[in-house]
Scaffold this motif. Structure first.
Motif, PDB file in Angstrom:
ATOM      1  N   GLN A 260      44.072  53.158  38.418  1.00 25.84           N
ATOM      2  CA  GLN A 260      43.944  54.054  39.483  1.00 25.84           C
ATOM      3  C   GLN A 260      42.687  53.609  40.425  1.00 25.84           C
ATOM      4  OE1 GLN A 260      43.543  57.959  38.710  1.00 25.84           O
ATOM      5  NE2 GLN A 260      43.832  58.721  40.735  1.00 25.84           N
ATOM      6  N   ASP A 261      43.497  53.299  41.762  1.00 23.99           N
ATOM      7  CA  ASP A 261      42.371  52.856  42.843  1.00 23.99           C
ATOM      8  C   ASP A 261      41.400  51.750  42.583  1.00 23.99           C
ATOM      9  OD1 ASP A 261      43.337  54.820  44.565  1.00 23.99           O
ATOM     10  OD2 ASP A 261      42.158  56.337  43.592  1.00 23.99           O
ATOM     11  N   ALA A 262      41.720  50.941  41.684  1.00 29.84           N
ATOM     12  CA  ALA A 262      40.947  49.689  41.148  1.00 29.84           C
ATOM     13  C   ALA A 262      40.824  48.777  42.496  1.00 29.84           C
ATOM     14  CB  ALA A 262      41.665  48.874  39.885  1.00 29.84           C
ATOM     15  N   GLY A 263      41.973  48.400  43.022  1.00 29.63           N
ATOM     16  CA  GLY A 263      42.108  47.284  43.917  1.00 29.63           C
ATOM     17  C   GLY A 263      42.307  45.939  43.494  1.00 29.63           C
ATOM     18  N   ALA A 264      42.631  45.094  44.426  1.00 35.33           N
ATOM     19  CA  ALA A 264      42.881  43.586  43.756  1.00 35.33           C
ATOM     20  C   ALA A 264      42.902  42.852  45.010  1.00 35.33           C
ATOM     21  CB  ALA A 264      44.324  43.504  43.065  1.00 35.33           C
ATOM     22  N   VAL A 265      42.526  41.642  44.830  1.00 32.52           N
ATOM     23  CA  VAL A 265      42.739  40.379  45.966  1.00 32.52           C
ATOM     24  C   VAL A 265      43.508  39.338  45.456  1.00 32.52           C
ATOM     25  CG1 VAL A 265      41.363  38.800  46.801  1.00 32.52           C
ATOM     26  CG2 VAL A 265      40.360  40.834  46.521  1.00 32.52           C
ATOM     27  N   HIS A 266      44.457  38.976  46.212  1.00 28.43           N
ATOM     28  CA  HIS A 266      45.403  37.916  45.756  1.00 28.43           C
ATOM     29  C   HIS A 266      45.282  36.798  46.716  1.00 28.43           C
ATOM     30  CE1 HIS A 266      47.473  40.580  43.042  1.00 28.43           C
ATOM     31  NE2 HIS A 266      47.386  41.429  44.055  1.00 28.43           N
ATOM     32  N   ILE A 267      45.065  35.673  46.196  1.00 30.44           N
ATOM     33  CA  ILE A 267      44.898  34.265  47.302  1.00 30.44           C
ATOM     34  C   ILE A 267      46.370  33.470  46.954  1.00 30.44           C
ATOM     35  CG2 ILE A 267      43.441  32.292  47.701  1.00 30.44           C
ATOM     36  CD1 ILE A 267      41.155  33.684  46.709  1.00 30.44           C
ATOM     37  N   TYR A 268      46.906  33.318  48.164  1.00 27.86           N
ATOM     38  CA  TYR A 268      47.743  32.472  48.389  1.00 27.86           C
ATOM     39  C   TYR A 268      47.570  31.157  49.220  1.00 27.86           C
ATOM     40  CZ  TYR A 268      50.730  36.764  46.612  1.00 27.86           C
ATOM     41  OH  TYR A 268      51.137  37.701  46.212  1.00 27.86           O
TER      42      TYR A 268
ATOM     43  N   VAL B  25      47.448  31.415  43.858  1.00 29.07           N
ATOM     44  CA  VAL B  25      46.705  30.701  43.359  1.00 29.07           C
ATOM     45  C   VAL B  25      45.674  31.311  42.510  1.00 29.07           C
ATOM     46  CG1 VAL B  25      47.382  28.598  44.807  1.00 29.07           C
ATOM     47  CG2 VAL B  25      45.566  30.083  45.391  1.00 29.07           C
ATOM     48  N   HIS B  26      45.440  32.521  43.063  1.00 24.75           N
ATOM     49  CA  HIS B  26      44.302  33.445  42.335  1.00 24.75           C
ATOM     50  C   HIS B  26      44.272  34.744  42.545  1.00 24.75           C
ATOM     51  CE1 HIS B  26      40.076  33.248  40.591  1.00 24.75           C
ATOM     52  NE2 HIS B  26      39.884  34.475  41.399  1.00 24.75           N
ATOM     53  N   GLU B  27      43.971  35.483  41.450  1.00 25.48           N
ATOM     54  CA  GLU B  27      44.141  36.950  41.424  1.00 25.48           C
ATOM     55  C   GLU B  27      42.518  37.409  40.852  1.00 25.48           C
ATOM     56  OE1 GLU B  27      48.391  38.408  40.652  1.00 25.48           O
ATOM     57  OE2 GLU B  27      47.377  36.942  38.806  1.00 25.48           O
TER      58      GLU B  27
ATOM     59  N   ASP C 184      37.214  51.305  41.712  1.00 28.25           N
ATOM     60  CA  ASP C 184      36.255  50.542  42.457  1.00 28.25           C
ATOM     61  C   ASP C 184      36.599  50.509  43.956  1.00 28.25           C
ATOM     62  OD1 ASP C 184      34.657  49.804  40.257  1.00 28.25           O
ATOM     63  OD2 ASP C 184      35.361  47.688  40.154  1.00 28.25           O
ATOM     64  N   GLY C 185      38.073  50.341  44.253  1.00 28.32           N
ATOM     65  CA  GLY C 185      38.382  50.096  45.404  1.00 28.32           C
ATOM     66  C   GLY C 185      37.971  48.665  46.100  1.00 28.32           C
ATOM     67  N   LEU C 186      38.450  47.699  45.003  1.00 26.58           N
ATOM     68  CA  LEU C 186      38.277  46.316  45.395  1.00 26.58           C
ATOM     69  C   LEU C 186      39.036  45.870  46.249  1.00 26.58           C
ATOM     70  CD1 LEU C 186      36.740  43.816  44.579  1.00 26.58           C
ATOM     71  CD2 LEU C 186      38.735  43.043  43.354  1.00 26.58           C
TER      72      LEU C 186
ATOM     73  N   LEU D 247      35.378  33.773  50.287  1.00 24.75           N
ATOM     74  CA  LEU D 247      35.892  34.974  50.600  1.00 24.75           C
ATOM     75  C   LEU D 247      34.698  36.134  49.955  1.00 24.75           C
ATOM     76  CD1 LEU D 247      39.596  35.234  49.362  1.00 24.75           C
ATOM     77  CD2 LEU D 247      38.772  35.189  51.656  1.00 24.75           C
ATOM     78  N   VAL D 248      34.151  37.063  50.780  1.00 26.92           N
ATOM     79  CA  VAL D 248      33.300  38.103  50.409  1.00 26.92           C
ATOM     80  C   VAL D 248      34.316  39.482  50.453  1.00 26.92           C
ATOM     81  CG1 VAL D 248      31.305  39.283  51.083  1.00 26.92           C
ATOM     82  CG2 VAL D 248      31.580  36.790  51.706  1.00 26.92           C
ATOM     83  N   VAL D 249      34.337  40.045  49.217  1.00 26.14           N
ATOM     84  CA  VAL D 249      35.107  41.130  49.036  1.00 26.14           C
ATOM     85  C   VAL D 249      34.224  42.430  48.470  1.00 26.14           C
ATOM     86  CG1 VAL D 249      37.053  41.879  47.645  1.00 26.14           C
ATOM     87  CG2 VAL D 249      36.935  39.357  48.189  1.00 26.14           C
TER      88      VAL D 249
END
Length: 86
Positions: free
Chosen positions: A2-10, A20-22, A29-31, A51-53
């Motif tokens: 729940q509300d963790a967040g994610a970053v996906h790089i294409y 190519v990366h997750e 966290d709200g990443l 990338l600064v996340v």
């Protein structure tokens, strides 16, 4: 999570996008709430892109909602995205 967040790089491969990366945050966290992109960082000859996340509600080291920043960079020598420890 729940509300963790994610970053996906294409990356573009011809006329298609390839994942190519997750990176996933922890619960609440709200990443990915904030993201900044830098090019030509070239730290030690390895980093072409960075990338600064932000994860504004992360609780590192037991500090509730202190927030944190994760840095992802493309290592051209290894040909992959990596996470920088700060």
């Amino acid at each position: 999570k729940q509300d963790a967040g994610a970053v996906h790089i294409y990356e573009r491969k011809g006329d298609k996008l390839e994942l190519v990366h997750e990176l996933y945050g922890n619960k609440f966290d709200g990443l990915g709430a904030s993201v900044a992109v830098a090019r030509g960082t070239n730290q030690g000859g390895d980093n072409d892109e960075m990338l600064v996340v932000g994860a504004p509600r992360a609780s590192p080291n037991g500090k509730t909602n202190a927030g944190l920043v994760k840095i992802l960079y493309y290592n051209s020598r290894k040909g992959k995205w990596m996470q920088k420890r700060i």
